[in-house]
Design a protein around this motif. Structure first.
Motif, PDB file in Angstrom:
ATOM      1  N   LYS A 171       0.860  -1.182   0.000  1.00 31.25           N
ATOM      2  CA  LYS A 171       0.000   0.000   0.000  1.00 31.25           C
ATOM      3  C   LYS A 171       0.897   1.233   0.000  1.00 31.25           C
ATOM      4  O   LYS A 171       1.562   1.543   0.999  1.00 31.25           O
TER       5      LYS A 171
ATOM      6  N   ASP B  63      -9.152  -4.620   2.594  1.00 33.93           N
ATOM      7  CA  ASP B  63      -8.754  -4.288   3.955  1.00 33.93           C
ATOM      8  C   ASP B  63      -7.456  -3.483   3.887  1.00 33.93           C
ATOM      9  O   ASP B  63      -6.398  -4.014   3.535  1.00 33.93           O
ATOM     10  N   GLU B  64      -7.508  -2.225   4.239  1.00 34.17           N
ATOM     11  CA  GLU B  64      -6.345  -1.354   4.105  1.00 34.17           C
ATOM     12  C   GLU B  64      -5.339  -1.526   5.231  1.00 34.17           C
ATOM     13  O   GLU B  64      -4.275  -0.900   5.211  1.00 34.17           O
ATOM     14  N   THR B  65      -5.629  -2.398   6.203  1.00 32.55           N
ATOM     15  CA  THR B  65      -4.733  -2.560   7.354  1.00 32.55           C
ATOM     16  C   THR B  65      -3.772  -3.740   7.219  1.00 32.55           C
ATOM     17  O   THR B  65      -2.932  -3.949   8.097  1.00 32.55           O
ATOM     18  N   ILE B  66      -3.868  -4.517   6.153  1.00 33.06           N
ATOM     19  CA  ILE B  66      -3.132  -5.784   6.083  1.00 33.06           C
ATOM     20  C   ILE B  66      -1.798  -5.698   5.347  1.00 33.06           C
ATOM     21  O   ILE B  66      -1.013  -6.644   5.377  1.00 33.06           O
ATOM     22  N   TRP B  67      -1.503  -4.596   4.697  1.00 31.94           N
ATOM     23  CA  TRP B  67      -0.373  -4.531   3.767  1.00 31.94           C
ATOM     24  C   TRP B  67       0.937  -4.217   4.479  1.00 31.94           C
ATOM     25  O   TRP B  67       0.936  -3.530   5.496  1.00 31.94           O
TER      26      TRP B  67
END
Length: 274
Positions: free
Chosen positions: A93, A257-261
């Motif tokens: 991201k 899910d923007e928190t996994i990268w």
């Protein structure tokens, strides 16, 4: 004298008859998996960028026909590198060339392609909603005929919102996901994001069989699809593609899910047998 000659002739015939099974044995043994010949492989042993004699890159952020969110980069170790004996394809991201994610798409196009054989990859898959890794193939003529006429073989596809469900699929001009007529099947596999599994096809003139860990779960037959090029374009050479997409029409069906990268697909080896 005649008696001796007759006896010698009979002995020779008996000897030949006894040897005949050994003459035919090699022919029958060619169907045994152990007799396959390894014709191409990448074991990913040298650290650094992927071997440029084996892999090229597709570059860009045009959505790739699926409204994908990533920008595919070239020769950028953040997205594709060899590390600890594994190929790492990493989706990240980050703002890059007008996109909010980066990743890599490696392919053998223009370097190596194959007609028939067993193609396999030992891989561990990324985790999380929005990931979409794939090991797949396109017809060598894709640049001239376009998709789906060139044919597509998806050895492995996985979408993060449906973790553990692996898909094997073929697409042709007559049967493809645009028409909702693609031919394929899914299989549930445990620990796909924590363990390595072997994803493979065995492709012959009249069928393509799909395997996970050497267990066949699907077979598509030429006799079922049809003999025309629109139905069965799998009598030509295909090249191999490895990639991790972000989002898209399928991978992003339940958002990203923007928190996994970052998330990575690790590949221990790729091997081709004929």
């Amino acid at each position: 004298m005649k008696t001796v000659m007759i006896m010698n002739a009979l002995a020779l015939l008996i000897l030949l008859a006894c040897k005949s099974p050994d003459v035919t044995a090699p022919t029958s043994s060619t169907t045994v998996p152990g007799t396959r010949k390894l014709i191409w492989a990448d074991e990913f042993e040298k650290a650094g960028l992927p071997d440029s004699t084996k892999w090229g890159y597709e570059v860009g952020g045009n959505g790739w026909g699926n409204n994908e969110l990533q920008y595919y980069t070239a020769r950028r170790p953040e997205n594709a590198r060899i590390e600890n004996g594994k190929l790492i394809i990493e989706a990240r991201k980050e703002a890059y060339q007008g996109k909010n994610y980066t990743s890599a798409r490696l392919l053998t196009q223009g370097k190596t392609n194959w007609t028939y054989g067993r193609i396999e990859a030992m891989a561990k898959l990324p985790k999380g909603v929005g990931t979409w890794p794939a090991v797949w193939m396109l017809g060598k003529n894709s640049s001239t005929t376009g998709w789906p006429r060139c044919g597509e073989i998806d050895i492995m596809e996985h979408v993060g919102f449906d973790e553990g469900v692996v898909h094997g699929t073929v697409h042709t001009e007559a049967y493809n996901h645009s028409k909702k007529t693609e031919k394929g099947m899914a299989v549930s596999i445990q620990n796909v994001t924590t363990d390595f599994h072997l994803y493979a096809i065995e492709w012959t003139t009249d069928q393509i069989n799909f395997f996970v860990d050497d267990q066949k779960y699907y077979s598509v037959q030429k006799s079922d699809l049809g003999n025309t090029e629109a139905q069965w374009p799998f009598d030509q050479s295909f090249f191999l593609i490895l990639n991790v997409a972000v989002g898209g029409n399928w991978g992003g069906q339940k958002g990203v899910d923007e928190t996994i990268w970052p998330q990575r697909m690790e590949v221990d080896y790729v091997r081709v047998y004929q």
